[in-house]
Design a protein around this motif. Structure first.
Motif, PDB file in Angstrom:
ATOM      1  N   SER A   3      -3.807 -11.609  -2.014  1.00  0.00           N
ATOM      2  CA  SER A   3      -4.367 -12.161  -0.780  1.00  0.00           C
ATOM      3  C   SER A   3      -3.443 -12.013   0.421  1.00  0.00           C
ATOM      4  CB  SER A   3      -4.708 -13.642  -0.971  1.00  0.00           C
ATOM      5  OG  SER A   3      -3.534 -14.388  -1.274  1.00  0.00           O
ATOM      6  N   LYS A   4      -2.128 -11.927   0.187  1.00  0.00           N
ATOM      7  CA  LYS A   4      -1.189 -11.795   1.294  1.00  0.00           C
ATOM      8  C   LYS A   4       0.006 -10.954   0.853  1.00  0.00           C
ATOM      9  CE  LYS A   4      -0.307 -15.324   4.025  1.00  0.00           C
ATOM     10  NZ  LYS A   4       0.292 -16.591   4.576  1.00  0.00           N
ATOM     11  N   ILE A   5       0.272  -9.886   1.607  1.00  0.00           N
ATOM     12  CA  ILE A   5       1.364  -8.964   1.280  1.00  0.00           C
ATOM     13  C   ILE A   5       2.481  -9.096   2.301  1.00  0.00           C
ATOM     14  CG2 ILE A   5       2.046  -6.543   1.040  1.00  0.00           C
ATOM     15  CD1 ILE A   5      -0.812  -5.923   0.178  1.00  0.00           C
ATOM     16  N   LEU A   6       3.694  -9.301   1.824  1.00  0.00           N
ATOM     17  CA  LEU A   6       4.872  -9.213   2.672  1.00  0.00           C
ATOM     18  C   LEU A   6       5.429  -7.802   2.555  1.00  0.00           C
ATOM     19  CD1 LEU A   6       7.693 -11.715   3.278  1.00  0.00           C
ATOM     20  CD2 LEU A   6       8.305  -9.415   2.527  1.00  0.00           C
ATOM     21  N   ILE A   7       5.645  -7.150   3.686  1.00  0.00           N
ATOM     22  CA  ILE A   7       6.192  -5.788   3.675  1.00  0.00           C
ATOM     23  C   ILE A   7       7.692  -5.887   3.896  1.00  0.00           C
ATOM     24  CG2 ILE A   7       6.151  -3.499   4.694  1.00  0.00           C
ATOM     25  CD1 ILE A   7       3.212  -5.728   5.322  1.00  0.00           C
ATOM     26  N   ALA A   8       8.456  -5.585   2.861  1.00  0.00           N
ATOM     27  CA  ALA A   8       9.917  -5.694   2.934  1.00  0.00           C
ATOM     28  C   ALA A   8      10.498  -4.414   3.518  1.00  0.00           C
ATOM     29  CB  ALA A   8      10.487  -5.976   1.549  1.00  0.00           C
ATOM     30  N   ASN A   9      10.101  -4.119   4.748  1.00  0.00           N
ATOM     31  CA  ASN A   9      10.527  -2.885   5.389  1.00  0.00           C
ATOM     32  C   ASN A   9      10.260  -2.991   6.884  1.00  0.00           C
ATOM     33  OD1 ASN A   9      11.187   0.052   5.682  1.00  0.00           O
ATOM     34  ND2 ASN A   9      11.002  -0.019   3.458  1.00  0.00           N
ATOM     35  N   ARG A  10      10.393  -1.893   7.568  1.00  0.00           N
ATOM     36  CA  ARG A  10      10.261  -1.863   9.029  1.00  0.00           C
ATOM     37  C   ARG A  10       9.645  -0.533   9.447  1.00  0.00           C
ATOM     38  NH1 ARG A  10      13.474   1.317  11.680  1.00  0.00           N
ATOM     39  NH2 ARG A  10      13.460   0.030  13.571  1.00  0.00           N
ATOM     40  N   GLY A  11       9.476  -0.354  10.750  1.00  0.00           N
ATOM     41  CA  GLY A  11       9.086   0.943  11.282  1.00  0.00           C
ATOM     42  C   GLY A  11       7.728   1.426  10.844  1.00  0.00           C
ATOM     43  N   GLU A  12       7.608   2.762  10.782  1.00  0.00           N
ATOM     44  CA  GLU A  12       6.285   3.337  10.548  1.00  0.00           C
ATOM     45  C   GLU A  12       5.712   3.006   9.175  1.00  0.00           C
ATOM     46  OE1 GLU A  12       4.981   5.863   8.577  1.00  0.00           O
ATOM     47  OE2 GLU A  12       6.798   6.391   7.520  1.00  0.00           O
ATOM     48  N   ILE A  13       6.570   2.896   8.146  1.00  0.00           N
ATOM     49  CA  ILE A  13       6.010   2.623   6.820  1.00  0.00           C
ATOM     50  C   ILE A  13       5.461   1.200   6.752  1.00  0.00           C
ATOM     51  CG2 ILE A  13       8.227   1.942   5.808  1.00  0.00           C
ATOM     52  CD1 ILE A  13       5.208   3.733   4.123  1.00  0.00           C
ATOM     53  N   ALA A  14       6.090   0.270   7.452  1.00  0.00           N
ATOM     54  CA  ALA A  14       5.548  -1.090   7.505  1.00  0.00           C
ATOM     55  C   ALA A  14       4.187  -1.083   8.196  1.00  0.00           C
ATOM     56  CB  ALA A  14       6.516  -2.020   8.229  1.00  0.00           C
ATOM     57  N   CYS A  15       4.086  -0.343   9.291  1.00  0.00           N
ATOM     58  CA  CYS A  15       2.798  -0.232   9.996  1.00  0.00           C
ATOM     59  C   CYS A  15       1.756   0.449   9.113  1.00  0.00           C
ATOM     60  CB  CYS A  15       2.985   0.546  11.293  1.00  0.00           C
ATOM     61  SG  CYS A  15       4.031  -0.275  12.515  1.00  0.00           S
ATOM     62  N   ARG A  16       2.195   1.437   8.346  1.00  0.00           N
ATOM     63  CA  ARG A  16       1.265   2.158   7.449  1.00  0.00           C
ATOM     64  C   ARG A  16       0.679   1.218   6.404  1.00  0.00           C
ATOM     65  NH1 ARG A  16      -1.954   3.443   4.675  1.00  0.00           N
ATOM     66  NH2 ARG A  16      -2.152   5.133   3.146  1.00  0.00           N
ATOM     67  N   VAL A  17       1.512   0.393   5.783  1.00  0.00           N
ATOM     68  CA  VAL A  17       1.034  -0.542   4.765  1.00  0.00           C
ATOM     69  C   VAL A  17       0.121  -1.587   5.394  1.00  0.00           C
ATOM     70  CG1 VAL A  17       1.728  -2.273   3.072  1.00  0.00           C
ATOM     71  CG2 VAL A  17       3.054  -0.159   3.300  1.00  0.00           C
ATOM     72  N   ILE A  18       0.497  -2.070   6.562  1.00  0.00           N
ATOM     73  CA  ILE A  18      -0.322  -3.063   7.259  1.00  0.00           C
ATOM     74  C   ILE A  18      -1.716  -2.516   7.528  1.00  0.00           C
ATOM     75  CG2 ILE A  18      -0.589  -4.277   9.470  1.00  0.00           C
ATOM     76  CD1 ILE A  18       2.492  -4.580   9.484  1.00  0.00           C
TER      77      ILE A  18
END
Length: 667
Positions: A3-18
Motif C-alpha cells: 500500500s505504501k512504498i518508500l524509495i530508498a534512493n534519489r534522482g531519476e530512479i526515485a522518480c521512475r519508481v514513483i
C-alpha cells in the motif's frame, strides 16, 4: 498487496519508481538529504522524510536512517532503486526483520551475487563460463602487482561490492596496477563502505552485453533478451541499446539460459541482470550479476513492452509472473543515451551548478511512429550537486529498426536544451553520427579509439557549413530588421538592412546574398549556389526548426553582440555575420591570445582535494602524480605533463576547489 512504498534512493530512479507506483494506486515516500531538500523526487512523492547531511555515507546509505523513515511514515515496502543500498544484504535483512517488504531479491541471493568473488565461484559451479582471474581478496598494492603480473597484463581491478563503474581500473603495467588498486579501494570504501578488491584478466576487443532476468517467488525465472552496453567511458556506461547488433538468436538463447541457470542456482526472484563480456567470435564470459534494477532498464521495457518496476512490485507482493518465456518477444529497437553533468571539452570532467535551462524533447510517439522517453530527476532551476552521480537524465528512443532508433535519437538530442552546466549532449550527438557506431562495430574501447584526443566540437563538412551559414545570416538579418522597427524613430532616419553579408564560420568566409520573396527566402553564394530557407524562428527563441536546402534541422541559437552560436549534431559553431566592408577590416585585426597557464596546475573540476603528492621545491617528471581530486564519487589523479620544479603548493588535502583554482605553481 503493498500500500505504501518508500524509495530508498534519489534522482531519476526515485522518480521512475514513483511514476509506476502511482499508476498502480500505491502511495510513495521519498527520502532526502540536505542537498536534495528541493529535489524533484521529493516534490513528486506523497510524503518525504529528511535523512541527514549531503554526503551519502551520512544519509542515503545509513540503514538506521532509512528504517527510521519507514517507522515515521508506516511504509510497508521499500524499493532501493540502483546504487546506494540496492545490493546491500544487511539492508534487506534489516527490512525483513522489521516486517517490511524488500522490492528486490532474497537476502541469500544478494549475498551470493552481490559479492563478485563469490558470484564468480557460483557461476562456475552452475556451468556458466567465466573470465580468468584471481578469486581471492587482495590485501595491499604490492600483492596486487604480483597477482596482476601472474595473470598477465592488461588486467581489470575491481571492487568486490562495486557497480556503476565505481572502484574499477584497467592496468597495463605494474605502476598502473599499484595506483589502480589504491584508487579502486578508496572509491569502493567511499561509495559502498566495502574496500575489498579482486583482479581478473581484461579481454581485448570486448563487448559488454547483459541479460535481463526476471523471476517470481514460485520458482519461475525468465530472460528478457540482451542489452548492448559497450559504449563506455572510464568503465561507466554512456549509451545502451536493446537488442545487440552483434548477438544472433543462438547466442542470445545460450546467454539467456546460462543467466537463468545462475539465477535459479541462488533462488533468485525480482528483476536482475547478468553481465557478460563477449569477444569477436561470440564467446561470452560471466562478469557479475547485479541484483537490482539496472540504470538502462528502459530499453528492455521499450522492446518487450514489460514494465520492470511494476513486475518487481508484483513479485514482491507474492504474485506469480503472468507470462512465460515464449511470451517474451523483442519488438523493434531501443537506444538510451545517458545525459551527464560533465564537460566533454574538458575530458568529461564533472560539472556542477544550477540548471538555468532544462527543456527535454516532448515525450511520446512521434508522427513517424518512433517513440521518445526521458527518465529524469531534475528540473529547470534545480542544482546539480557534487555529492552524487553526475547523471541528469536518460533519453531513450524506439524505432522499428536500429537505424530508425538512431535517427530518432539524433533528432531528440538536437531538441534537448540544457544550460547552466557542462553536459555531454554534443558528445552523444557526435556518437549518433559516427559511422562506426551506426555500423554496429562496437567494443568497450569505442570511445577511447574513436576519440583518442578527447572530444572537441564536431567540424562541419562543406555542405553543412553552408547550411549553418545560411541560418546565421537569416538570424542576423531578422535581428537587424527588428532593431529598425523600434517605435519612435524618425522615418527618414530609419536604417535599411542590406542583403549582402559575409559569414565567418568554421575558419572560412562565406559571401551570401539573401533574396526575399512573398512566401520564401533563399540564400545565394558566390559560386551561384542557392539554398532556400524556411523557419518560424524569431529573435529570443533558443531552439527552432529550420529547413535549409530541403533538410530539416533543429538548431539551438544563442545571440551575442559579436557572434551567433549554433549547435547541431554535436557541432558548436560560432558564426560572425558582417557586411562585406566590415569583414574586410576584421581581417586586419590582431588575434587576442589566451593567458599563459603553462606554469600552473589548475583544478579541472569542482571537487575536494584528497591528497597532494608533492612538496614545494620537489622536482617532478612527466607522468608523475601531483594531486588527487574527488568529485561525484570518482577519484581523479592529476599528473605532470612535463618535467619541472614545484615553486608553490597553493592548497591542502581536504580543501574544496572550484574549476580552475590553482593547486600548484611551477618555476
Amino acid at each position: 498487496m503493498i500500500s505504501k512504498i518508500l524509495i530508498a534512493n534519489r534522482g531519476e530512479i526515485a522518480c521512475r519508481v514513483i511514476r509506476t507506483a502511482k499508476a498502480m494506486g500505491i502511495k510513495t515516500v521519498a527520502v532526502y538529504s540536505d542537498a536534495d531538500a528541493n529535489a524533484l523526487h521529493v516534490r513528486e512523492a506523497d510524503e518525504a522524510v529528511h535523512i541527514g547531511p549531503a554526503p551519502s555515507n551520512q544519509s542515503y546509505i545509513v540503514i538506521d536512517r532509512i528504517l527510521d523513515a519507514i517507522k515515521q511514515t508506516g511504509a510497508d515496502a521499500v524499493h532501493p532503486g540502483y546504487g546506494f543500498l540496492s545490493e546491500n544484504a544487511a539492508f534487506a535483512a534489516a527490512l525483513d526483520k522489521a516486517g517490511v517488504i524488500f522490492i528486490g531479491p532474497p537476502v541469500k541471493a544478494i549475498e551470493a551475487m552481490g559479492d563478485k568473488i563469490t558470484s564468480k565461484k557460483l557461476a562456475q559451479e552452475a556451468g556458466v563460463s567465466t573470465v580468468p582471474g584471481h578469486m581471492g581478496l587482495i590485501e595491499d598494492a604490492d600483492e596486487a602487482v604480483k597477482i596482476a603480473s601472474s595473470i598477465g597484463y592488461p588486467v581489470m581491478i575491481k571492487a568486490s561490492a562495486g557497480g556503476g563503474g565505481k572502484g574499477m581500473r584497467i592496468a597495463w603495467n605494474d605502476t598502473e596496477a599499484r595506483e589502480g588498486f589504491k584508487s579502486s579501494r578508496n572509491e569502493a570504501k567511499a561509495s559502498f563502505g566495502d574496500d575489498r578488491i579482486f583482479i581478473e584478466k581484461f579481454v581485448n576487443q570486448p563487448r559488454h552485453i547483459e541479460i535481463q532476468v526476471l523471476g517470481d517467488q514460485h520458482g519461475k525465472v525468465l530472460y528478457l533478451g540482451e542489452r548492448e552496453c559497450s559504449i563506455q567511458r572510464r568503465n561507466q556506461k554512456v549509451i545502451e541499446e536493446a537488442p545487440s547488433p552483434f548477438i544472433d538468436e543462438a547466442t542470445r538463447r545460450a546467454m539467456g539460459e546460462q543467466a537463468v541457470a545462475l539465477a535459479q542456482a541462488v533462488g533468485y526472484y525480482s528483476a536482475g541482470t547478468v553481465e557478460f563480456i563477449v569477444d569477436g567470435d561470440r564467446n561470452f564470459y560471466f562478469l557479475e550479476m547485479n541484483t537490482r534494477l539496472q540504470v538502462e532498464h528502459p530499453v528492455t521495457e521499450l522492446v518487450t513492452g514489460i514494465d520492470l518496476v511494476k513486475q518487481m512490485i508484483r513479485v514482491a507482493s507474492g504474485e506469480p509472473l503472468a507470462f512465460s518465456q515464449n511470451d517474451v518477444k523483442l519488438n523493434g529497437w531501443a537506444i538510451e543515451s545517458r545525459l551527464y553533468a560533465e564537460d566533454p571539452y574538458r575530458n568529461f570532467l564533472p560539472s556542477i551548478g544550477r540548471l538555468s535551462r532544462y527543456r527535454p524533447p516532448k515525450e511520446g510517439t512521434r508522427p513517424d511512429g518512433t517513440i521518445i522517453r526521458n527518465d529524469t530527476g531534475v528540473f529547470e532551476g534545480g542544482e546539480i550537486s557534487m555529492y552524487y552521480d553526475p547523471m541528469i537524465a536518460k533519453l531513450c528512443t524506439w524505432g522499428k529498426d536500429r537505424a530508425e532508433a538512431i535517427d530518432a535519437m539524433g533528432d531528440a538530442l538536437d531538441s534537448f536544451e540544457v544550460e547552466g552546466i557542462g553536459h555531454n549532449l554534443p558528445f552523444l550527438s557526435a556518437v549518433m553520427q559516427n559511422q562506426r557506431f551506426r555500423s554496429g562495430n562496437l567494443t568497450t574501447g569505442f570511445i577511447a579509439e574513436e576519440f583518442p584526443e578527447g572530444f572537441a566540437s564536431v567540424e562541419p563538412d562543406t555542405e553543412t557549413a553552408r547550411k549553418l551559414a545560411v541560418i546565421a545570416v537569416l538570424a542576423h538579418h531578422r535581428v537587424q530588421t527588428r532593431a529598425t522597427q523600434i517605435s519612435g524613430t524618425i522615418g527618414n532616419h530609419r536604417r535599411v538592412v542590406g542583403n549582402d553579408w559575409v559569414v565567418t564560420l568554421a575558419k572560412a568566409d562565406h559571401r551570401i546574398s539573401l533574396t526575399h520573396a512573398e512566401n520564401n527566402t533563399s540564400a545565394t553564394f558566390e559560386d551561384g549556389t542557392t539554398l532556400p530557407i524556411d523557419t518560424a524562428w524569431q529573435p529570443g527563441q533558443t531552439l527552432q526548426m529550420f529547413t535549409v536546402g530541403g533538410q530539416s534541422m533543429a538548431v539551438k541559437i544563442d545571440l551575442s553582440p559579436s557572434a551567433i552560436r549554433l549547435r547541431w549534431r554535436g557541432m558548436d559553431i560560432s558564426a560572425r555575420v558582417r557586411t562585406p566592408r566590415v569583414a574586410e577590416l576584421a581581417r586586419l585585426m590582431p588575434e587576442k591570445l589566451p593567458p599563459d597557464t603553462s606554469k600552473l596546475l589548475l583544478c579541472p573540476m569542482p571537487g575536494v582535494v584528497t591528497s597532494i603528492s608533492v612538496q614545494q621545491g620537489d622536482h617532478v617528471e612527466a607522468g608523475q602524480t601531483l594531486a588527487t581530486v574527488e568529485a561525484m564519487k570518482m577519484e581523479n589523479i592529476l599528473r605532470a605533463e612535463r618535467r619541472g620544479r614545484v615553486s608553490k603548493v597553493a592548497v591542502s588535502a581536504g580543501d574544496s576547489l572550484a574549476v580552475d583554482e590553482v593547486i600548484l605553481e611551477f618555476e
